[in-house]
Design a protein around this motif. Structure first.
Motif, PDB file in Angstrom:
ATOM      1  N   ASP A 132       6.193  10.782  -6.597  1.00 13.86           N
ATOM      2  CA  ASP A 132       6.082  11.632  -5.411  1.00 13.86           C
ATOM      3  C   ASP A 132       6.515  10.796  -4.202  1.00 13.86           C
ATOM      4  N   ALA A 133       7.618  11.136  -3.583  1.00 21.70           N
ATOM      5  CA  ALA A 133       8.207  10.357  -2.486  1.00 21.70           C
ATOM      6  C   ALA A 133       7.354  10.353  -1.219  1.00 21.70           C
ATOM      7  N   ARG A 134       6.289  11.140  -1.191  1.00 23.35           N
ATOM      8  CA  ARG A 134       5.404  11.182  -0.019  1.00 23.35           C
ATOM      9  C   ARG A 134       4.224  10.216  -0.137  1.00 23.35           C
ATOM     10  N   VAL A 135       4.083   9.537  -1.272  1.00 25.75           N
ATOM     11  CA  VAL A 135       2.927   8.684  -1.536  1.00 25.75           C
ATOM     12  C   VAL A 135       3.232   7.231  -1.203  1.00 25.75           C
ATOM     13  N   GLY A 159      -8.923 -12.261  -4.281  1.00 20.01           N
ATOM     14  CA  GLY A 159      -9.829 -13.374  -4.061  1.00 20.01           C
ATOM     15  C   GLY A 159     -11.287 -12.988  -4.171  1.00 20.01           C
ATOM     16  N   ARG A 160     -11.551 -11.712  -4.426  1.00 16.17           N
ATOM     17  CA  ARG A 160     -12.915 -11.194  -4.572  1.00 16.17           C
ATOM     18  C   ARG A 160     -13.802 -11.529  -3.378  1.00 16.17           C
ATOM     19  N   ARG A 161     -13.223 -11.497  -2.184  1.00 16.54           N
ATOM     20  CA  ARG A 161     -13.991 -11.828  -0.980  1.00 16.54           C
ATOM     21  C   ARG A 161     -14.631 -10.604  -0.342  1.00 16.54           C
ATOM     22  N   ALA A 162     -14.109  -9.428  -0.614  1.00 20.98           N
ATOM     23  CA  ALA A 162     -14.659  -8.228   0.013  1.00 20.98           C
ATOM     24  C   ALA A 162     -14.464  -7.028  -0.898  1.00 20.98           C
ATOM     25  N   VAL A 163     -15.297  -6.033  -0.708  1.00 20.78           N
ATOM     26  CA  VAL A 163     -15.157  -4.760  -1.400  1.00 20.78           C
ATOM     27  C   VAL A 163     -14.313  -3.871  -0.498  1.00 20.78           C
ATOM     28  N   GLY A 164     -13.426  -3.100  -1.094  1.00 21.45           N
ATOM     29  CA  GLY A 164     -12.578  -2.244  -0.285  1.00 21.45           C
ATOM     30  C   GLY A 164     -12.099  -1.022  -1.033  1.00 21.45           C
ATOM     31  N   ARG A 165     -11.096  -0.405  -0.447  1.00 16.30           N
ATOM     32  CA  ARG A 165     -10.506   0.798  -1.034  1.00 16.30           C
ATOM     33  C   ARG A 165      -8.999   0.629  -1.075  1.00 16.30           C
ATOM     34  N   CYS A 166      -8.357   1.409  -1.903  1.00 15.64           N
ATOM     35  CA  CYS A 166      -6.902   1.399  -1.980  1.00 15.64           C
ATOM     36  C   CYS A 166      -6.349   2.179  -0.792  1.00 15.64           C
ATOM     37  N   SER A 167      -5.358   1.631  -0.131  1.00 18.70           N
ATOM     38  CA  SER A 167      -4.791   2.278   1.056  1.00 18.70           C
ATOM     39  C   SER A 167      -3.791   3.385   0.722  1.00 18.70           C
ATOM     40  N   ARG A 168      -3.667   3.749  -0.556  1.00 20.44           N
ATOM     41  CA  ARG A 168      -2.730   4.794  -0.974  1.00 20.44           C
ATOM     42  C   ARG A 168      -3.104   6.126  -0.345  1.00 20.44           C
ATOM     43  N   MET A 169      -2.090   6.819   0.173  1.00 19.97           N
ATOM     44  CA  MET A 169      -2.291   8.134   0.777  1.00 19.97           C
ATOM     45  C   MET A 169      -1.048   8.988   0.581  1.00 19.97           C
ATOM     46  N   VAL A 170      -1.157  10.263   0.894  1.00 22.84           N
ATOM     47  CA  VAL A 170      -0.032  11.188   0.796  1.00 22.84           C
ATOM     48  C   VAL A 170       0.379  11.583   2.209  1.00 22.84           C
ATOM     49  N   TYR A 171       1.634  11.344   2.526  1.00 23.89           N
ATOM     50  CA  TYR A 171       2.180  11.692   3.841  1.00 23.89           C
ATOM     51  C   TYR A 171       2.724  13.118   3.810  1.00 23.89           C
ATOM     52  N   SER A 172       2.964  13.702   4.955  1.00 25.88           N
ATOM     53  CA  SER A 172       3.452  15.081   5.028  1.00 25.88           C
ATOM     54  C   SER A 172       4.949  15.182   4.743  1.00 25.88           C
ATOM     55  N   ALA A 173       5.668  14.073   4.815  1.00 30.50           N
ATOM     56  CA  ALA A 173       7.111  14.064   4.546  1.00 30.50           C
ATOM     57  C   ALA A 173       7.441  12.890   3.631  1.00 30.50           C
ATOM     58  N   ASP A 174       8.620  12.933   3.022  1.00 31.40           N
ATOM     59  CA  ASP A 174       9.057  11.833   2.166  1.00 31.40           C
ATOM     60  C   ASP A 174       9.135  10.531   2.955  1.00 31.40           C
ATOM     61  N   LEU A 175       8.770   9.448   2.311  1.00 29.16           N
ATOM     62  CA  LEU A 175       8.886   8.127   2.912  1.00 29.16           C
ATOM     63  C   LEU A 175      10.352   7.696   2.865  1.00 29.16           C
TER      64      LEU A 175
END
Length: 163
Positions: free
Chosen positions: A124-127, A99-115
């Protein structure tokens, strides 16, 4: 004396949310209220000149995306499409939210164990994204400015971000 002002959040409350409250038996919602802040103080939601109230903000999240958006995996076509709910950039990338209402970042991260298997969307099963969002990486808004605000910086971000 303390002075209150309307909150600056842009989170709409949909009729589905209000129906959930009503079905719980704990609330009798007023479906005519424009926005969450109006429940606290209806004067915040009046139109200039005191002639009526402003309309409720539309709920953009998933609007028009079909059953696949709700029932399918978040990396499917209903999530990718032209609006780009699902994101693949790491958190240092910036872009506009749906909706172009706010500027933000992607919440993608790498976890220490597989999801858990049902939440693995990458090689990568940790992402993934936030646990509270079924590990779906999505564009999450910064609180300090929106795409429609802030002069050239916000306008430039909107032009450069994905559709």
């Amino acid at each position: 004396p303390t002075s209150f002002s309307p909150p600056q959040a842009t989170s709409p409350i949909s009729n589905i949310t209000l129906a959930l409250f009503e079905d719980s038996g704990w609330f009798r919602p007023n479906y005519g209220v424009a926005a969450p802040e109006c429940f606290f103080d209806p004067s915040w939601c009046g139109l200039p000149g005191g002639e009526g109230t402003r309309p409720r903000k539309p709920l953009l999240w998933g609007a028009g995306r079909g059953c696949g958006f709700v029932m399918g995996a978040c990396d499917g076509d209903a999530w990718r499409g032209d609006l780009g709910y699902f994101c693949t950039d790491y958190s240092h990338a910036r872009g506009c939210t749906v909706g172009r209402r706010a500027v933000g970042r992607c919440s993608r991260m790498v976890y220490s164990a597989d999801l858990p298997r049902q939440f693995q969307y990458f090689a990568d099963a940790r992402v993934g994204g936030q646990r509270s969002e079924d590990y779906c990486p999505v564009w999450e808004a910064f609180s300090n400015y929106g795409c429609g605000e802030g002069g050239e910086e916000g306008a430039d971000m909107a032009r450069r971000s994905r559709a």
